[in-house]
Design a protein around this motif. Structure first.
Motif: not given
Length: 405
Positions: A127-130, A136-138, A260-261, A110-111
């Motif tokens: 699920y909350p992180i979805h 959080i990333a804006g 992501l990496t 996400a970031q």
């Protein structure tokens, strides 16, 4: 200096906190609470995996910094799993990255791919992180129906056509947490075709791939052309009873994996090397423990569903995941999921997760995790049966005030 930080302001109060606080108070008062709230596997990690960890940790060379993207052997093991299980060929170097659990992987992706002004499509409930990983990333989140069917596909199509700018990605999670829905390969074919047409990324959370009781869940990456738009997250937490080990993966689209990496390379040095070595042993080793895990959860599911129905609580029997997504009984529905969960804790001595914690469309349900042994499940059922079949209607309002205090 006292103003709340911007990103924290975007996060609502933690819905589960009220039930967790009530649970803590009950335990402090020496009450025996059967905790079916958190999806935290209670079985031990298989012995051959633990033995590999012990062997690896005794080698001082493994005590140094590891690789953020995962050691080569681990990434090859994940590629081997995908080939065996789904018939999907992955390049371990360019299309696989190890993560500190699938939750961390989703949050860091996400970031990597979103910023203020972007829109992400997320099923509600989910699920909350979805959703909160992107909040959080804006980014902004737009809700979708949570069932893998034509209604979800139509909602995605509408969102793309009527959003400016168009959404960046859509999240899917089947078998689903919390609803336990399973998706068919036909649904994934339609989803991939739709997302390729609209140039929309698919972020698939397949953490419960091996927890099924009927049809075997497919991977969206099985669909030809899916890798053009898809990255999929998996986890060893449930499959091998390794939740505290924090070992997961992202696999698929090379561009998303590279993004992501790169973000992870700034944030961590990867999991402790012995954990990665043991995870490699889990993926490459005997899989009979996975079948035993499924048998255990099926047995618990059948016991709990039958007992709830006998108590007068009609609950669907899930075909996958480790959860029951139970509609609140009619006479308590007006309370909402948080107050009902607190009432169930106070009266039946059973902790469950309020559906509101997974999105506003989950407020008519509670999630019940299959994380206690049969004896404890029977104890929970006795408490629930006594609560539901007793004279409960009169004291409910007063009890609501008491548990809210």
């Amino acid at each position: 200096m006292t103003e709340e930080f911007h990103r924290i302001r975007r996060l609502p109060p933690y819905v589960f906190a009220e039930v967790n606080a009530a649970k803590a108070r009950a335990r402090a008062a020496a009450e025996d609470i059967v905790d079916l709230g958190m999806g935290n596997p209670d079985s031990p990690t298989p012995p051959h995996i633990v033995a590999k960890l012990v062997e690896a940790v005794q080698d001082p060379r493994t005590h140094r910094y590891s690789m953020s993207k995962g050691i080569p052997g681990l990434r090859k093991a994940l590629a081997g799993y995908y080939k065996r299980r789904f018939g999907v060929i992955l390049d371990p170097e360019r299309e696989v990255v190890a993560t500190l659990g699938s939750k961390e992987g989703l949050a860091n992706l996400a970031q990597a791919i979103s910023s203020p002004g972007d829109t992400i499509l997320v099923p509600n409930p989910s699920y909350p992180i979805h959703q909160f990983g992107f909040i959080i990333a804006g980014a902004s989140v737009r809700s979708l129906p949570c069932t893998p069917d034509d209604e979800m596909l139509a909602a995605i199509d509408r969102a793309v056509r009527h959003s400016v700018p168009k959404p960046t990605a859509v999240i899917v999670n089947f078998p689903s947490n919390p609803t336990a829905h399973l998706a068919s390969i036909e649904f994934y074919r339609d989803l991939v075709a739709l997302c390729r047409r609209h140039e929309l990324f698919i972020l698939s959370d397949l953490a419960y791939a091996e927890l099924y009781f009927g049809e075997t869940p497919p991977s969206v990456l099985e669909v030809p052309g899916a890798k053009e738009v898809t990255v999929e997250f998996t986890s060893l937490s449930k499959t091998y009873n390794m939740p505290g080990w924090r070992m997961g993966f992202a696999a698929g689209n090379e561009r998303l994996i590279e993004a992501l990496t790169r973000v992870k390379s700034y944030l961590d040095y990867g999991a402790f090397a012995p954990i990665q070595i043991a995870a490699t042993a889990a993926l490459n080793g005997p899989q009979d423990t996975v079948a035993e895990m499924r048998r255990l959860y099926r047995e618990r599911r059948d016991l709990l569903v039958k007992g709830l129905r006998q108590a007068g609580w009609e609950t669907p029997s899930p075909e996958g995941s480790m959860f029951l997504w139970a509609p609140i009984p009619e006479k308590f529905r007006h309370l909402g999921s948080v107050e009902f969960s607190k009432l169930l804790l106070a009266r039946a001595k059973v902790a469950v997760a309020p559906g509101l914690g997974f999105g506003e469309h989950g407020d008519g349900h509670v999630r019940i995790a299959l994380v206690e042994n049969n004896q404890r499940i029977r104890q929970a059922l006795r408490g629930i049966r006594s609560f539901l079949q007793g004279d409960n209607l009169g004291p409910v309002a007063a009890e609501k005030e008491q548990v809210s205090a």
